[in-house]
Scaffold this motif. Structure first.
Motif, PDB file in Angstrom:
ATOM      1  N   THR A   1      -1.652  -3.266  16.090  1.00 16.90           N
ATOM      2  CA  THR A   1      -2.034  -4.580  16.604  1.00 16.90           C
ATOM      3  C   THR A   1      -0.828  -5.484  16.470  1.00 16.90           C
ATOM      4  O   THR A   1      -0.270  -5.624  15.380  1.00 16.90           O
ATOM      5  N   GLU A   2      -0.409  -6.105  17.558  1.00 13.78           N
ATOM      6  CA  GLU A   2       0.829  -6.873  17.543  1.00 13.78           C
ATOM      7  C   GLU A   2       0.590  -8.378  17.661  1.00 13.78           C
ATOM      8  O   GLU A   2      -0.313  -8.819  18.379  1.00 13.78           O
ATOM      9  N   TYR A   3       1.427  -9.131  16.957  1.00 16.26           N
ATOM     10  CA  TYR A   3       1.556 -10.560  17.189  1.00 16.26           C
ATOM     11  C   TYR A   3       3.040 -10.780  17.456  1.00 16.26           C
ATOM     12  O   TYR A   3       3.864 -10.761  16.537  1.00 16.26           O
ATOM     13  N   ALA A   4       3.392 -10.948  18.732  1.00 17.17           N
ATOM     14  CA  ALA A   4       4.793 -10.948  19.139  1.00 17.17           C
ATOM     15  C   ALA A   4       5.330 -12.337  19.440  1.00 17.17           C
ATOM     16  O   ALA A   4       6.425 -12.469  19.990  1.00 17.17           O
ATOM     17  N   ASN A   5       4.592 -13.384  19.075  1.00 13.12           N
ATOM     18  CA  ASN A   5       4.996 -14.747  19.409  1.00 13.12           C
ATOM     19  C   ASN A   5       5.291 -15.598  18.186  1.00 13.12           C
ATOM     20  O   ASN A   5       5.164 -16.827  18.238  1.00 13.12           O
ATOM     21  N   ALA A   6       5.658 -14.975  17.092  1.00 13.76           N
ATOM     22  CA  ALA A   6       6.011 -15.743  15.900  1.00 13.76           C
ATOM     23  C   ALA A   6       7.212 -16.628  16.207  1.00 13.76           C
ATOM     24  O   ALA A   6       8.160 -16.204  16.864  1.00 13.76           O
ATOM     25  N   THR A   7       7.171 -17.866  15.743  1.00 17.88           N
ATOM     26  CA  THR A   7       8.225 -18.822  16.061  1.00 17.88           C
ATOM     27  C   THR A   7       9.318 -18.832  14.996  1.00 17.88           C
ATOM     28  O   THR A   7       9.102 -18.448  13.849  1.00 17.88           O
ATOM     29  N   GLY A   8      10.496 -19.296  15.412  1.00 17.83           N
ATOM     30  CA  GLY A   8      11.601 -19.453  14.481  1.00 17.83           C
ATOM     31  C   GLY A   8      12.467 -18.210  14.363  1.00 17.83           C
ATOM     32  O   GLY A   8      12.207 -17.172  14.980  1.00 17.83           O
ATOM     33  N   ASN A   9      13.518 -18.344  13.549  1.00 17.87           N
ATOM     34  CA  ASN A   9      14.440 -17.234  13.357  1.00 17.87           C
ATOM     35  C   ASN A   9      13.853 -16.201  12.392  1.00 17.87           C
ATOM     36  O   ASN A   9      12.703 -16.291  11.990  1.00 17.87           O
ATOM     37  N   HIS A  10      14.655 -15.237  12.028  1.00 19.37           N
ATOM     38  CA  HIS A  10      14.196 -14.122  11.195  1.00 19.37           C
ATOM     39  C   HIS A  10      13.564 -14.595   9.899  1.00 19.37           C
ATOM     40  O   HIS A  10      12.429 -14.216   9.568  1.00 19.37           O
ATOM     41  N   ASP A  11      14.275 -15.445   9.174  1.00 20.14           N
ATOM     42  CA  ASP A  11      13.763 -15.910   7.884  1.00 20.14           C
ATOM     43  C   ASP A  11      12.504 -16.746   8.046  1.00 20.14           C
ATOM     44  O   ASP A  11      11.590 -16.681   7.208  1.00 20.14           O
ATOM     45  N   ALA A  12      12.430 -17.527   9.126  1.00 23.53           N
ATOM     46  CA  ALA A  12      11.243 -18.349   9.373  1.00 23.53           C
ATOM     47  C   ALA A  12      10.028 -17.476   9.659  1.00 23.53           C
ATOM     48  O   ALA A  12       8.907 -17.808   9.259  1.00 23.53           O
ATOM     49  N   ILE A  13      10.237 -16.367  10.344  1.00 25.31           N
ATOM     50  CA  ILE A  13       9.127 -15.453  10.620  1.00 25.31           C
ATOM     51  C   ILE A  13       8.613 -14.838   9.316  1.00 25.31           C
ATOM     52  O   ILE A  13       7.408 -14.717   9.101  1.00 25.31           O
ATOM     53  N   LEU A  14       9.522 -14.472   8.425  1.00 27.01           N
ATOM     54  CA  LEU A  14       9.135 -13.840   7.165  1.00 27.01           C
ATOM     55  C   LEU A  14       8.241 -14.755   6.336  1.00 27.01           C
ATOM     56  O   LEU A  14       7.231 -14.320   5.779  1.00 27.01           O
ATOM     57  N   SER A  15       8.622 -16.030   6.245  1.00 28.23           N
ATOM     58  CA  SER A  15       7.864 -16.964   5.407  1.00 28.23           C
ATOM     59  C   SER A  15       6.787 -17.719   6.180  1.00 28.23           C
ATOM     60  O   SER A  15       5.729 -18.043   5.635  1.00 28.23           O
ATOM     61  N   GLY A  16       7.027 -17.987   7.456  1.00 31.50           N
ATOM     62  CA  GLY A  16       6.132 -18.844   8.226  1.00 31.50           C
ATOM     63  C   GLY A  16       4.855 -18.187   8.704  1.00 31.50           C
ATOM     64  O   GLY A  16       3.943 -18.877   9.173  1.00 31.50           O
ATOM     65  N   THR A  17       4.784 -16.866   8.592  1.00 33.78           N
ATOM     66  CA  THR A  17       3.576 -16.171   9.064  1.00 33.78           C
ATOM     67  C   THR A  17       2.718 -15.672   7.906  1.00 33.78           C
ATOM     68  O   THR A  17       1.860 -14.809   8.100  1.00 33.78           O
ATOM     69  N   ILE A  18       2.911 -16.217   6.709  1.00 28.54           N
ATOM     70  CA  ILE A  18       2.177 -15.720   5.546  1.00 28.54           C
ATOM     71  C   ILE A  18       0.667 -15.859   5.728  1.00 28.54           C
ATOM     72  O   ILE A  18      -0.102 -14.993   5.292  1.00 28.54           O
ATOM     73  N   ASN A  19       0.210 -16.913   6.387  1.00 25.48           N
ATOM     74  CA  ASN A  19      -1.236 -17.069   6.609  1.00 25.48           C
ATOM     75  C   ASN A  19      -1.772 -15.965   7.512  1.00 25.48           C
ATOM     76  O   ASN A  19      -2.874 -15.447   7.293  1.00 25.48           O
ATOM     77  N   LEU A  20      -0.996 -15.606   8.525  1.00 21.40           N
ATOM     78  CA  LEU A  20      -1.406 -14.513   9.405  1.00 21.40           C
ATOM     79  C   LEU A  20      -1.384 -13.190   8.646  1.00 21.40           C
ATOM     80  O   LEU A  20      -2.287 -12.357   8.819  1.00 21.40           O
ATOM     81  N   GLN A  21      -0.387 -13.015   7.805  1.00 24.60           N
ATOM     82  CA  GLN A  21      -0.331 -11.800   6.986  1.00 24.60           C
ATOM     83  C   GLN A  21      -1.594 -11.672   6.133  1.00 24.60           C
ATOM     84  O   GLN A  21      -2.195 -10.600   6.039  1.00 24.60           O
ATOM     85  N   MET A  22      -2.011 -12.778   5.505  1.00 22.94           N
ATOM     86  CA  MET A  22      -3.204 -12.746   4.677  1.00 22.94           C
ATOM     87  C   MET A  22      -4.461 -12.501   5.514  1.00 22.94           C
ATOM     88  O   MET A  22      -5.393 -11.819   5.058  1.00 22.94           O
ATOM     89  N   THR A  23      -4.480 -13.060   6.734  1.00 22.58           N
ATOM     90  CA  THR A  23      -5.621 -12.816   7.618  1.00 22.58           C
ATOM     91  C   THR A  23      -5.770 -11.328   7.913  1.00 22.58           C
ATOM     92  O   THR A  23      -6.884 -10.783   7.868  1.00 22.58           O
ATOM     93  N   TYR A  24      -4.657 -10.657   8.167  1.00 24.81           N
ATOM     94  CA  TYR A  24      -4.706  -9.218   8.425  1.00 24.81           C
ATOM     95  C   TYR A  24      -5.160  -8.451   7.178  1.00 24.81           C
ATOM     96  O   TYR A  24      -5.954  -7.501   7.293  1.00 24.81           O
ATOM     97  N   LEU A  25      -4.670  -8.846   6.029  1.00 24.56           N
ATOM     98  CA  LEU A  25      -5.079  -8.161   4.795  1.00 24.56           C
ATOM     99  C   LEU A  25      -6.567  -8.335   4.529  1.00 24.56           C
ATOM    100  O   LEU A  25      -7.245  -7.399   4.074  1.00 24.56           O
ATOM    101  N   ASN A  26      -7.068  -9.512   4.800  1.00 26.48           N
ATOM    102  CA  ASN A  26      -8.485  -9.814   4.526  1.00 26.48           C
ATOM    103  C   ASN A  26      -9.433  -9.277   5.590  1.00 26.48           C
ATOM    104  O   ASN A  26     -10.657  -9.273   5.396  1.00 26.48           O
ATOM    105  N   ALA A  27      -8.893  -8.815   6.702  1.00 27.82           N
ATOM    106  CA  ALA A  27      -9.743  -8.381   7.815  1.00 27.82           C
ATOM    107  C   ALA A  27     -10.376  -7.024   7.576  1.00 27.82           C
ATOM    108  O   ALA A  27     -11.314  -6.640   8.277  1.00 27.82           O
ATOM    109  N   ASN A  28      -9.852  -6.306   6.573  1.00 29.07           N
ATOM    110  CA  ASN A  28     -10.304  -4.925   6.388  1.00 29.07           C
ATOM    111  C   ASN A  28     -10.788  -4.679   4.957  1.00 29.07           C
ATOM    112  O   ASN A  28     -10.419  -5.368   4.044  1.00 29.07           O
TER     113      ASN A  28
END
Length: 284
Positions: A257-284
């Motif tokens: 399952t892909e989310y290919a529209n994360a904004t910002g540069n590499h480092d911003a993607i790593l830290s800025g998508t933490i809420n989405l990361q947690m959503t994926y962890l909690n989904a299962n």
């Protein structure tokens, strides 16, 4: 207490809190030996080497699945303290958030162009997955950041090492992983590796799109876990979006399952998508 003594005590507390908990340490030594503990704890790096375990005793299942954070190039377990702390503030605990450091853990010691995906790094992450799963008595979740994603995927896949065919890592660990999340992962290449050169861009275990390592981990689908996700974006300045000469998306995991529209540069993607990361962890 004098300021000097306060600083000393603070440093000591930082070193203690960053290591594995006493119960996790004892579990590793009792079941896998001192060498395994030393390799995973990375106490040589001080406060950034590792974390995890909490007060869990390893005799029963944790109340929540553990998540293992796998860092990227020239990073260490402490680099992702923001992600770790966010997890700790949103339902996870020291019993369920783990990290270890592979490699030197520092760009000053090993510059990024010199870092390839070595068999030793893969084995260490593989050992971490196995040990944490056995300690928590259930499946684990894994988040692979940047270079940590292809390394973690190979750790789960197993098989022969690209840079050392005499080492066979063993069978896949798929049954031990519930959710796998790649974040700005160099899963198919780095756009910086247009030409196959040594180390980071080698044809053996580098991020050149046709390297033996990347060919191996992308030849199969679905082995990373029961649920697989990949988060990335078009402005990534380190992994990039597309690569030459293969013309594929660098962070894509086929079947995920892909989310290919994360904004910002590499480092911003790593830290800025933490809420989405947690959503994926909690989904299962």
């Amino acid at each position: 207490m004098s300021p000097r003594h306060f600083i000393l005590v603070s440093l000591l507390l930082g070193l203690v809190s960053a290591d594995f908990s006493t119960s996790f340490k004892n579990f590793i030594i009792a079941n896998y030996g001192q060498e395994m503990y030393d390799n995973l704890a990375r106490n040589d790096l001080g406060s950034v080497g590792s974390y995890g375990g909490g007060s869990h005793d390893g005799n029963s299942a944790t109340s929540k699945r553990a998540v293992i954070l796998v860092h990227g190039t020239t990073n260490n377990a402490g680099t992702f303290s923001f992600q770790r702390n966010t997890l700790l503030n949103n339902g996870w605990s020291d019993e369920t958030v783990y990290g270890t450091t592979y490699g030197s853990g520092s760009a000053e010691i090993t510059p990024a162009p010199d870092v390839a995906m070595e068999c030793e790094f893969v084995q260490q992450v593989r050992n971490m997955i196995t040990v944490v799963a056995n300690f928590t008595k259930q499946k684990v979740d894994v988040i692979g950041y940047s270079l940590g994603s292809p390394i973690a995927r190979k750790a789960i896949l197993g098989g022969e090492c690209a840079d050392n065919s005499t080492v066979n890592l063993g069978s896949p660990l798929t049954s031990s992983v519930e959710t796998y999340v790649s974040v700005a992962g160099a899963n198919r290449a780095s756009y910086l590796c247009v030409l196959p050169v040594t180390n980071a861009c080698s044809t053996t275990n580098g991020l050149f799109c046709l390297s033996s390592f990347l060919t191996n981990i992308n030849a199969q689908q679905g082995y990373e876990g029961s649920h697989i996700y990949s988060i990335y974006g078009p402005s990534d300045d380190k992994v990039g979006f597309y690569n030459l000469p293969c013309l594929t998306r660098n962070s894509r995991i086929v079947g995920a399952t892909e989310y290919a529209n994360a904004t910002g540069n590499h480092d911003a993607i790593l830290s800025g998508t933490i809420n989405l990361q947690m959503t994926y962890l909690n989904a299962n």
